[in-house]
Design a protein around this motif. Sequence first.
Motif, PDB file in Angstrom:
ATOM      1  N   ASN A 616       0.815  -1.215   0.000  1.00  0.00           N
ATOM      2  CA  ASN A 616       0.000   0.000   0.000  1.00  0.00           C
ATOM      3  C   ASN A 616       0.857   1.278   0.000  1.00  0.00           C
ATOM      4  OD1 ASN A 616      -2.355   1.455  -0.052  1.00  0.00           O
ATOM      5  ND2 ASN A 616      -2.657   1.396   2.166  1.00  0.00           N
ATOM      6  N   LEU A 617       1.908   1.242  -0.808  1.00  0.00           N
ATOM      7  CA  LEU A 617       2.816   2.395  -0.842  1.00  0.00           C
ATOM      8  C   LEU A 617       2.761   3.137  -2.164  1.00  0.00           C
ATOM      9  CD1 LEU A 617       5.962   0.783   0.832  1.00  0.00           C
ATOM     10  CD2 LEU A 617       4.603   2.659   1.763  1.00  0.00           C
ATOM     11  N   LEU A 618       1.848   2.739  -3.025  1.00  0.00           N
ATOM     12  CA  LEU A 618       1.797   3.355  -4.353  1.00  0.00           C
ATOM     13  C   LEU A 618       0.631   4.332  -4.416  1.00  0.00           C
ATOM     14  CD1 LEU A 618       3.563   2.960  -6.870  1.00  0.00           C
ATOM     15  CD2 LEU A 618       1.813   1.430  -7.764  1.00  0.00           C
ATOM     16  N   HIS A 619       0.970   5.613  -4.564  1.00  0.00           N
ATOM     17  CA  HIS A 619      -0.090   6.614  -4.529  1.00  0.00           C
ATOM     18  C   HIS A 619       0.162   7.674  -5.599  1.00  0.00           C
ATOM     19  CE1 HIS A 619      -1.316   4.898  -0.716  1.00  0.00           C
ATOM     20  NE2 HIS A 619      -0.068   5.005  -0.296  1.00  0.00           N
ATOM     21  N   GLY A 620      -0.828   8.513  -5.823  1.00  0.00           N
ATOM     22  CA  GLY A 620      -0.691   9.721  -6.631  1.00  0.00           C
ATOM     23  C   GLY A 620      -0.117   9.470  -8.010  1.00  0.00           C
ATOM     24  N   GLU A 621       0.856  10.310  -8.348  1.00  0.00           N
ATOM     25  CA  GLU A 621       1.419  10.279  -9.696  1.00  0.00           C
ATOM     26  C   GLU A 621       2.043   8.918 -10.006  1.00  0.00           C
ATOM     27  OE1 GLU A 621       4.285  13.389 -10.385  1.00  0.00           O
ATOM     28  OE2 GLU A 621       4.585  12.763 -12.457  1.00  0.00           O
ATOM     29  N   GLU A 622       2.701   8.322  -8.997  1.00  0.00           N
ATOM     30  CA  GLU A 622       3.331   7.025  -9.194  1.00  0.00           C
ATOM     31  C   GLU A 622       2.305   5.968  -9.579  1.00  0.00           C
ATOM     32  OE1 GLU A 622       7.157   6.992  -6.190  1.00  0.00           O
ATOM     33  OE2 GLU A 622       5.203   6.367  -5.403  1.00  0.00           O
ATOM     34  N   LEU A 623       1.152   6.061  -8.939  1.00  0.00           N
ATOM     35  CA  LEU A 623       0.088   5.101  -9.228  1.00  0.00           C
ATOM     36  C   LEU A 623      -0.438   5.316 -10.647  1.00  0.00           C
ATOM     37  CD1 LEU A 623      -1.768   2.845  -8.183  1.00  0.00           C
ATOM     38  CD2 LEU A 623      -3.255   4.586  -7.207  1.00  0.00           C
ATOM     39  N   THR A 624      -0.625   6.578 -11.019  1.00  0.00           N
ATOM     40  CA  THR A 624      -1.100   6.902 -12.366  1.00  0.00           C
ATOM     41  C   THR A 624      -0.121   6.352 -13.413  1.00  0.00           C
ATOM     42  OG1 THR A 624      -1.954   8.940 -11.396  1.00  0.00           O
ATOM     43  CG2 THR A 624      -1.935   8.807 -13.805  1.00  0.00           C
ATOM     44  N   ASN A 625       1.165   6.609 -13.195  1.00  0.00           N
ATOM     45  CA  ASN A 625       2.174   6.119 -14.142  1.00  0.00           C
ATOM     46  C   ASN A 625       2.182   4.596 -14.223  1.00  0.00           C
ATOM     47  OD1 ASN A 625       2.917   8.714 -14.648  1.00  0.00           O
ATOM     48  ND2 ASN A 625       4.699   8.693 -13.250  1.00  0.00           N
ATOM     49  N   PHE A 626       1.995   3.967 -13.079  1.00  0.00           N
ATOM     50  CA  PHE A 626       1.992   2.508 -13.030  1.00  0.00           C
ATOM     51  C   PHE A 626       0.839   1.948 -13.865  1.00  0.00           C
ATOM     52  CE2 PHE A 626      -0.112  -1.156 -11.003  1.00  0.00           C
ATOM     53  CZ  PHE A 626       0.855  -2.125 -11.213  1.00  0.00           C
ATOM     54  N   ILE A 627      -0.329   2.553 -13.704  1.00  0.00           N
ATOM     55  CA  ILE A 627      -1.496   2.060 -14.435  1.00  0.00           C
ATOM     56  C   ILE A 627      -1.288   2.230 -15.939  1.00  0.00           C
ATOM     57  CG2 ILE A 627      -3.955   2.518 -14.858  1.00  0.00           C
ATOM     58  CD1 ILE A 627      -4.107   3.096 -11.773  1.00  0.00           C
ATOM     59  N   LYS A 628      -0.735   3.408 -16.315  1.00  0.00           N
ATOM     60  CA  LYS A 628      -0.488   3.683 -17.721  1.00  0.00           C
ATOM     61  C   LYS A 628       0.494   2.647 -18.295  1.00  0.00           C
ATOM     62  CE  LYS A 628       0.393   7.742 -20.573  1.00  0.00           C
ATOM     63  NZ  LYS A 628       1.727   7.378 -21.073  1.00  0.00           N
ATOM     64  N   ARG A 629       1.564   2.418 -17.566  1.00  0.00           N
ATOM     65  CA  ARG A 629       2.583   1.473 -18.003  1.00  0.00           C
ATOM     66  C   ARG A 629       1.997   0.056 -18.116  1.00  0.00           C
ATOM     67  NH1 ARG A 629       5.796   0.544 -13.837  1.00  0.00           N
ATOM     68  NH2 ARG A 629       6.241   2.751 -13.510  1.00  0.00           N
ATOM     69  N   SER A 630       1.110  -0.275 -17.178  1.00  0.00           N
ATOM     70  CA  SER A 630       0.511  -1.602 -17.212  1.00  0.00           C
ATOM     71  C   SER A 630      -0.336  -1.805 -18.466  1.00  0.00           C
ATOM     72  CB  SER A 630      -0.358  -1.829 -15.980  1.00  0.00           C
ATOM     73  OG  SER A 630       0.419  -1.700 -14.823  1.00  0.00           O
ATOM     74  N   TYR A 631      -1.115  -0.764 -18.826  1.00  0.00           N
ATOM     75  CA  TYR A 631      -1.914  -0.882 -20.060  1.00  0.00           C
ATOM     76  C   TYR A 631      -1.010  -1.035 -21.282  1.00  0.00           C
ATOM     77  CZ  TYR A 631      -6.370   0.067 -17.757  1.00  0.00           C
ATOM     78  OH  TYR A 631      -7.481  -0.021 -16.968  1.00  0.00           O
ATOM     79  N   ASP A 632       0.097  -0.245 -21.287  1.00  0.00           N
ATOM     80  CA  ASP A 632       1.041  -0.345 -22.409  1.00  0.00           C
ATOM     81  C   ASP A 632       1.548  -1.774 -22.561  1.00  0.00           C
ATOM     82  OD1 ASP A 632       0.752   2.263 -22.999  1.00  0.00           O
ATOM     83  OD2 ASP A 632       2.616   2.947 -22.011  1.00  0.00           O
ATOM     84  N   LEU A 633       1.790  -2.411 -21.402  1.00  0.00           N
ATOM     85  CA  LEU A 633       2.352  -3.759 -21.421  1.00  0.00           C
ATOM     86  C   LEU A 633       1.383  -4.796 -21.976  1.00  0.00           C
ATOM     87  CD1 LEU A 633       4.279  -3.880 -18.029  1.00  0.00           C
ATOM     88  CD2 LEU A 633       5.273  -4.306 -20.284  1.00  0.00           C
ATOM     89  N   ILE A 634       0.085  -4.614 -21.729  1.00  0.00           N
ATOM     90  CA  ILE A 634      -0.840  -5.666 -22.155  1.00  0.00           C
ATOM     91  C   ILE A 634      -1.456  -5.399 -23.515  1.00  0.00           C
ATOM     92  CG2 ILE A 634      -1.409  -6.521 -19.837  1.00  0.00           C
ATOM     93  CD1 ILE A 634      -3.970  -4.856 -19.946  1.00  0.00           C
ATOM     94  N   LYS A 635      -1.248  -4.208 -24.067  1.00  0.00           N
ATOM     95  CA  LYS A 635      -1.967  -3.949 -25.334  1.00  0.00           C
ATOM     96  C   LYS A 635      -1.287  -4.617 -26.526  1.00  0.00           C
ATOM     97  CE  LYS A 635      -0.027   0.571 -26.377  1.00  0.00           C
ATOM     98  NZ  LYS A 635      -0.081   1.946 -26.002  1.00  0.00           N
TER      99      LYS A 635
END
Length: 635
Positions: A616-635
């Motif tokens: 539970n240490l991922l928040h704010g901008e880091e979380l946004t970037n993580f989600i974006k990167r995750s979508y990039d990885l699966i598309k």
Amino acid sequence: MSKGNINVSVENIFPLIKKFLYSDHEIFLRELISNATDATTKLKHLIAIGEAKVEYGSPQIEIKVDKDNQKIHITDQGLGMTADEVEKYINQIAFSGAEEFLEKYKDEKNDTGVIGHFGLGFYSAFMVAEKVEIITKSYKDEKAAHWTCDGSPEYTIEAHDKTDRGTEIILHIADDSKEFLEDSKIKDLLTKYNRFNQIPIKFGTKKINDPDFIPKTTKDKDGKETTEPHKQIDVDNIINNTNPAWTKKPADLEDEDYKNFYRELYPMQFEESLFHIHLNVDYPFNLTGILYFPKLTQNLDMQKDRIQLYQNQVFVTDNVEGIVPDFLQMLKGVIDSPDIPLNVSRSYLQADGAVKKISGYITKKVADKLASLFKKDREDFEKKWNDIKVIIEYGMLSEEKFFDKAKKFALYPTVDNTFFTFEEFIKKTKDTQKDKDGNHIILYAASKDAQHSYIQEAKAKGYEVLLLDSPIVSHLMQKLETSEEKIRFTRVDADHIDNLIKKDDTAISKLSDEEKEKLQPMIEANIPKETYTVQLEAMDSNASPFLITVPEFMRRMKEMSATGGGMMGMGSLPEMYNLVVNINHPLVSDILNTKTEKKRNRLIKQSFDLAKLSQNLLHGEELTNFIKRSYDLIK
Ligand code: ADP
Ligand code: MG
């Protein structure tokens, strides 16, 4: 008629009394009712020992407010005073009390809180009255006396034709105290101070249905029945319960009686208490009372309901600091003791030997009660544990004697809701949960949600994990670690479970030393170095590849300083974590062998974020970037 000067050296005592007692004017009524009560119980005693040969009857104390004439009357049917006794008790003795009071507190003008508790007795009447009359007829065969004093040291005393035994005090209320001429105000004061007074107090009358009246039913010519209205009669309105539960013997009370008394004491409280403790001791001090363990509640009103201190059934205060040990201040109920010196300051109270003994006695009684509840019905005790644990843990930390007793009944629930005592838990886990240095490791979690994955891993290996979630538990762990040999409390996320507890089959590293030296800087380049320390570990290949852990020592110091452990300055400790990298995990080999740096960094960042997410240490901008990167990885 005779005139005299009250024997007092202070020229103008009344303005002084008024000023000193400013914040607590209302206690005049309590003081005068206490005197009326004393006068009545004294008479009862004199009759009992054959000294007074009069009929006791069923004496009352009556309070009357005469708003039109700006007067309050307090009338009792007690032993009364002869003219000589008025001279002695009112003019001399009562005043010497006042003098002593002024002498003692002349330098503490501002500390009115202290002075409020000084039983100034009779003369507190002058806080609200500009003139006071006493009309009193002794039980002895002597004429009644009438004493009048207008607030100057001068008084008059003359004969009076009162024939019935007892004393009437008439207060001529001063213009600045007219609030006390409101019935509602007097009613409030009677409820606050005298609702358990020993002698019945009458305040006005109330209407009830006449029990002797049988309403007639008549039929009219059409056969329709009408019943006449019930006749009502006026009866004395008695405001108090002269026999509250705490004054009775525990053997004479049922569980239901205790519950009813809790409701009587706190009419606005709808939650029942968990259990009660009846206090009853007459040596080396006198103390009675009933304490209740409340259910924990968010209800703020509930927190206003505090333990009430009485002296011979007269309310004194609900600030029991010093008398009741700190950790029991959350309890509810009543304590009553004639031995607690109330007319002295709080600091004196805390140093007083008798008071210390009272506090020690209460602690012991509470511990004994808890021990017997635990023994009698453990299952029920376990159900109540969550409501009472904070009080018990606080007690274990603050009172050594309580700690010794509570060790036997304090409970340690596991994440699966099995309750152990400390001893039971040690026995159960001592052979299976050791670290490399032979310390016995007690694994715990502070939250089932926040440390979910760590708990799962520990459980999968067959370890027991406690759920210790109260705010002061870190202090308690510290205490247990110092009182027991070789015991270490360790939160499940303090390190990877295999590093916390020694196993026989340690995994063999799949990477060479050279490879490890290559890997370390690759990872470090992608994570904030100030906060995270990279730690390469050879673990099972099915353990997580990246894992964030919070070193036990640092975390606990932080927690303890946040809950007042006396570790000043620790609150500003920086956040410190370990990033444990499992070098036996296939993903870690992939990272090492990836051709392009861009791809490698992406793998590291993604793994690191996943590890943060599970803490539970991922928040704010880091979380946004993580989600974006995750979508990039699966598309
Ligand atoms: P205390 O109650 O502490 O003795 P007070 O100032 O309240 O001091 O009263 C002084 C004395 O006056 C009492 O001890 C008692 O002898 C006498 N006294 C006061 N009120 C009454 C009363 N209503 N009936 C008989 N005696 C009274
Ligand atoms: Mg008194």
